[in-house]
Write a protein that holds these residues in place. Sequence first.
Motif, short mmCIF file in Angstrom:
data_model
loop_
_atom_site.label_atom_id
_atom_site.label_comp_id
_atom_site.label_asym_id
_atom_site.label_seq_id
_atom_site.Cartn_x
_atom_site.Cartn_y
_atom_site.Cartn_z
N SER A 105 44.24 29.54 147.25
CA SER A 105 44.59 30.81 147.61
C SER A 105 46.24 30.62 148.27
CB SER A 105 43.85 31.62 148.58
OG SER A 105 43.23 30.50 149.47
N THR A 106 46.55 31.61 148.22
CA THR A 106 48.21 32.09 148.93
C THR A 106 48.05 32.24 150.52
OG1 THR A 106 48.19 34.01 147.77
CG2 THR A 106 49.44 32.47 146.35
N SER A 107 48.70 32.34 151.20
CA SER A 107 48.99 32.14 153.18
C SER A 107 49.57 33.95 152.76
CB SER A 107 49.46 31.22 153.69
OG SER A 107 50.63 31.32 153.60
N LYS A 108 49.19 34.60 154.23
CA LYS A 108 50.39 35.39 154.10
C LYS A 108 51.18 35.89 154.84
CE LYS A 108 46.21 36.73 157.25
NZ LYS A 108 45.41 37.01 158.33
N ASP A 109 51.50 34.54 154.88
CA ASP A 109 52.94 33.49 155.21
C ASP A 109 53.24 33.50 154.27
OD1 ASP A 109 52.28 33.92 157.84
OD2 ASP A 109 51.67 31.96 158.53
N SER A 110 53.24 32.73 153.34
CA SER A 110 54.32 31.68 152.19
C SER A 110 53.18 32.52 150.76
CB SER A 110 53.74 30.44 152.49
OG SER A 110 54.59 30.03 151.22
N GLU A 111 54.29 32.77 150.38
CA GLU A 111 53.71 32.67 148.47
C GLU A 111 53.47 31.55 147.91
OE1 GLU A 111 56.44 34.84 146.15
OE2 GLU A 111 56.89 36.15 147.65
N LYS A 112 53.33 30.70 148.50
CA LYS A 112 52.78 29.50 148.21
C LYS A 112 51.31 29.00 147.44
CE LYS A 112 57.16 27.35 146.94
NZ LYS A 112 57.64 27.61 145.37
N LEU A 113 50.75 27.97 146.87
CA LEU A 113 49.71 27.91 146.69
C LEU A 113 49.17 27.37 147.50
CD1 LEU A 113 47.35 29.09 144.63
CD2 LEU A 113 47.65 27.73 142.98
N HIS A 114 47.63 26.72 147.72
CA HIS A 114 47.69 26.33 149.15
C HIS A 114 45.30 25.64 148.28
CE1 HIS A 114 49.46 27.98 151.80
NE2 HIS A 114 49.32 27.60 152.70
N HIS A 115 45.36 24.47 147.51
CA HIS A 115 44.27 24.45 147.51
C HIS A 115 43.49 23.24 148.57
CE1 HIS A 115 46.73 24.55 143.90
NE2 HIS A 115 47.48 24.01 144.46
N PHE A 116 42.45 23.86 148.70
CA PHE A 116 41.64 23.41 150.00
C PHE A 116 40.04 22.63 149.15
CE2 PHE A 116 42.98 27.72 151.20
CZ PHE A 116 44.23 27.51 152.54
N TYR A 117 40.56 21.40 150.35
CA TYR A 117 39.38 19.78 149.48
C TYR A 117 38.77 19.87 150.59
CZ TYR A 117 41.72 19.45 145.43
OH TYR A 117 42.39 19.40 143.73
N TYR A 118 37.40 19.49 150.65
CA TYR A 118 36.56 19.33 151.36
C TYR A 118 35.68 17.81 151.58
CZ TYR A 118 37.03 24.16 152.56
OH TYR A 118 37.69 25.12 152.17
N TRP A 119 36.28 17.46 152.83
CA TRP A 119 35.96 15.51 153.24
C TRP A 119 34.22 15.48 153.06
CZ3 TRP A 119 39.70 12.59 155.79
CH2 TRP A 119 39.13 10.97 155.37
#
Length: 142
Positions: A96-110
């Motif tokens: 997803s992209t955050s409200k603060d940035s247009e950069k993409l966030h890739h979320f992984y879970y341990w």
Amino acid sequence: MFETTEIRRSNNMPNLPPFTINAIADRGDTKKERLVLVANRLIQEGSKFLIFDNTFDQQGNVSNRNRHLYGLKLKEDVSKDDFVVLYTKKGLFKTSTSKDSEKLHHFYYWGLAESVWNKDEDEVVHIVDASQIKTKKFDAVK
């Protein structure tokens, strides 16, 4: 006698490490705890990395005892300046992209139920490119 070979980087081999370690956020809070990485360059889908931390010896130096290990295999390309966020808790991969940035966030879970990162902030985090690591399984000795 051993022969020495000089290894030179070609122009197409980047000198930058793939990630910068940005933060370890919300240490000790198993619902929010996460490691935040920023991509220094394009990193291709399928690239593999080992993420782990170290303990310290009695003199406060980094020891050779590794504690927690996570094998990260990228599920899609990560562009330069994108974030890769590794949560300690269970969850499913998403972007997803955050409200603060247009950069993409890739979320992984341990997938862990307990905290990984020290609350006292004396942490050494390592990221090792594991794309070239070869693995072989051996049968048990009978």
